[in-house]
Design an enzyme around this catalytic site. Structure first.
Site, PDB file in Angstrom:
ATOM      1  N   LYS A  65       0.864  -1.167   0.106  1.00  0.00           N
ATOM      2  CA  LYS A  65      -0.151   0.128   0.089  1.00  0.00           C
ATOM      3  C   LYS A  65       0.739   1.032  -0.105  1.00  0.00           C
ATOM      4  CE  LYS A  65      -2.217   1.406   3.693  1.00  0.00           C
ATOM      5  NZ  LYS A  65      -3.299   1.767   4.438  1.00  0.00           N
ATOM      6  N   ARG A 108     -10.415  -0.851   6.757  1.00  0.00           N
ATOM      7  CA  ARG A 108     -10.127  -2.032   7.309  1.00  0.00           C
ATOM      8  C   ARG A 108      -9.338  -1.331   8.891  1.00  0.00           C
ATOM      9  NH1 ARG A 108      -5.459   1.067   8.730  1.00  0.00           N
ATOM     10  NH2 ARG A 108      -3.225   0.608   7.190  1.00  0.00           N
ATOM     11  N   ASP A 155     -16.928  16.432  17.008  1.00  0.00           N
ATOM     12  CA  ASP A 155     -15.584  16.102  15.959  1.00  0.00           C
ATOM     13  C   ASP A 155     -15.596  18.389  16.526  1.00  0.00           C
ATOM     14  OD1 ASP A 155     -14.542  15.344  13.045  1.00  0.00           O
ATOM     15  OD2 ASP A 155     -14.495  17.948  13.328  1.00  0.00           O
ATOM     16  N   ALA A 212      -3.356   9.039  15.975  1.00  0.00           N
ATOM     17  CA  ALA A 212      -2.019   9.795  16.080  1.00  0.00           C
ATOM     18  C   ALA A 212      -1.410   7.599  15.679  1.00  0.00           C
ATOM     19  CB  ALA A 212      -1.762   9.292  17.295  1.00  0.00           C
ATOM     20  N   LYS A 217       2.954  12.554  16.672  1.00  0.00           N
ATOM     21  CA  LYS A 217       1.431  12.507  16.394  1.00  0.00           C
ATOM     22  C   LYS A 217       1.058  12.082  18.389  1.00  0.00           C
ATOM     23  CE  LYS A 217      -0.433  12.290  11.823  1.00  0.00           C
ATOM     24  NZ  LYS A 217      -1.009  11.128  11.462  1.00  0.00           N
ATOM     25  N   SER A 283      -3.617   2.095  17.744  1.00  0.00           N
ATOM     26  CA  SER A 283      -3.564   1.377  16.196  1.00  0.00           C
ATOM     27  C   SER A 283      -2.374   2.522  15.601  1.00  0.00           C
ATOM     28  CB  SER A 283      -5.157   1.650  16.242  1.00  0.00           C
ATOM     29  OG  SER A 283      -4.935   1.283  14.544  1.00  0.00           O
TER      30      SER A 283
END
Ligand SMILES: NC(=O)c1ccc[n+]([C@@H]2O[C@H](COP(=O)([O-])OP(=O)(O)OC[C@H]3O[C@@H](n4cnc5c(N)ncnc54)[C@H](O)[C@@H]3O)[C@@H](O)[C@H]2O)c1
Length: 311
Positions: A65, A108, A155, A212, A217, A283
């Protein structure tokens, strides 16, 4: 001729439920050592963003990817995440499919956030909150809804949260604090500021930290990460990028403190200790997740009217 799965084709081929199932199998196959994944390569193009090259091998196929994270893009009407996936036959090296990377990524990422929450959250957990209602936040919310969990969004851009909620049939949290009080929380923000401050979480909660995923991040304060039960997608990758790296560098979290999700799914490591445990899943996004979704899409190729690319 190689089929090309455009964004809509990937969505038509792989439902959020199918993505969760496929990503679960990928985490298991990786934990068993059947699938392999050389480290993700970051190609910085700061301050605008970065490129990532993400390879994986499994189930007789290899995948690469080539994908971006350009956080300022939405202000120019462009997506944060864009790129292409190449899926090849691992027996002869021939390309089998090309796929839109943003859609594979969203599916995913939604799947991993929900898989972690369903695996590590309390059994009696009720509503989920998704903080950050951009492309990938919406995918996470859509996946929670697909597995039957009620979901609210929040948000900094209230209109975006409302539009995403209407699209998914979800609710909207009035404030970030309200969202952070839900039993299950997923953060999918650009990671430029801490969303989960020290002391923000209460016993029994689960948080999937999705936003992040690269250098510099963070979505959680180091002190909060040091206070909770830490899980990650892949220690090698997560300890070098995203939320964990800051806590690792500060000496607040070490390898023995973090459990990989695949080990929990495989039953070789414990998950949540008890109802009071605060579980946090970090993640950084794995190429094995992309491979799982690309293979699930390939299964449906014959049913779809896909453009063919001469290669
Ligand atoms: N872990 C993974 O596997 C994975 C996968 C894909 C994307 N990502 C990362 O997730 C992040 C989001 O990606 P995206 O494609 O959804 O981006 P996006 O630009 O489409 O959406 C980001 C959203 O976050 C909102 N936001 C910004 N700051 C916020 C804050 N402090 N609190 C709440 N909301 C806030 C923005 O208004 C926007 O709606 C990026 O950092 C990206 O690199 C991670």
């Amino acid at each position: 001729m190689v089929p090309f799965f455009r964004a809509a084709d990937v969505e038509a081929a792989v439902s959020p439920e199918r993505a969760v199932e496929a990503v679960r199998e990928a985490f298991l196959a990786y934990a068993r050592g059947e699938w392999s994944m050389p480290p993700k390569v970051y190609v910085p193009a700061y301050p605008a963003g970065d490129f990532r090259a993400m390879p994986a091998l499994g189930a007789g196929h290899a995948l690469l990817k080539w994908v971006t994270s350009f956080p300022g893009n939405p202000a120019q009407g462009l997506p944060t995440v864009a790129g292409i996936v190449v899926l090849s036959d691992a027996s002869n090296g021939m390309p089998r499919a090309l796929l839109d990377a943003a859609t594979v990524t969203a599916l995913r990422t939604g799947a991993a956030a929900v898989l972690a929450a369903e695996t590590l959250g309390r059994e009696d957990a009720s509503q989920a909150a998704v903080i950050g209602a951009g492309v990938n936040g919406r995918a996470v919310a859509r996946t929670f809804a697909a597995v039957g969990r009620e979901v609210v969004l929040w948000d900094v851009d209230a209109e975006r949260a409302r539009a995403a909620a209407d699209e998914i049939g979800a609710g909207v949290a009035a404030t970030r604090e309200e969202a952070l009080r839900e039993d299950v929380v997923a953060t999918v923000t650009p990671g430029r500021e801490v969303v989960v401050a020290e002391g923000a979480l209460r016993p029994g909660q689960h948080v999937s930290l999705m936003g992040a995923d690269g250098p510099g991040k963070a979505e959680i304060a180091i002190a909060e990460l040091a206070r909770v039960h830490v899980f990650c997608d892949d220690w090698r990758q997560a300890s070098h990028n995203g939320d964990l790296v800051h806590a690792v560098e500060a000496g607040a979290v070490g390898q023995d403190d973090a459990t990989e999700l695949g080990a929990v799914l495989a039953g070789s490591a414990p998950g949540r200790h008890d109802d009071e445990d605060i579980t946090v899943f970090d993640s950084t996004g794995l190429a094995i997740q992309d491979l799982a979704v690309a293979l699930a899409a390939l299964e449906r190729a014959a049913e779809l009217d896909l453009p063919q690319v001469p290669l």
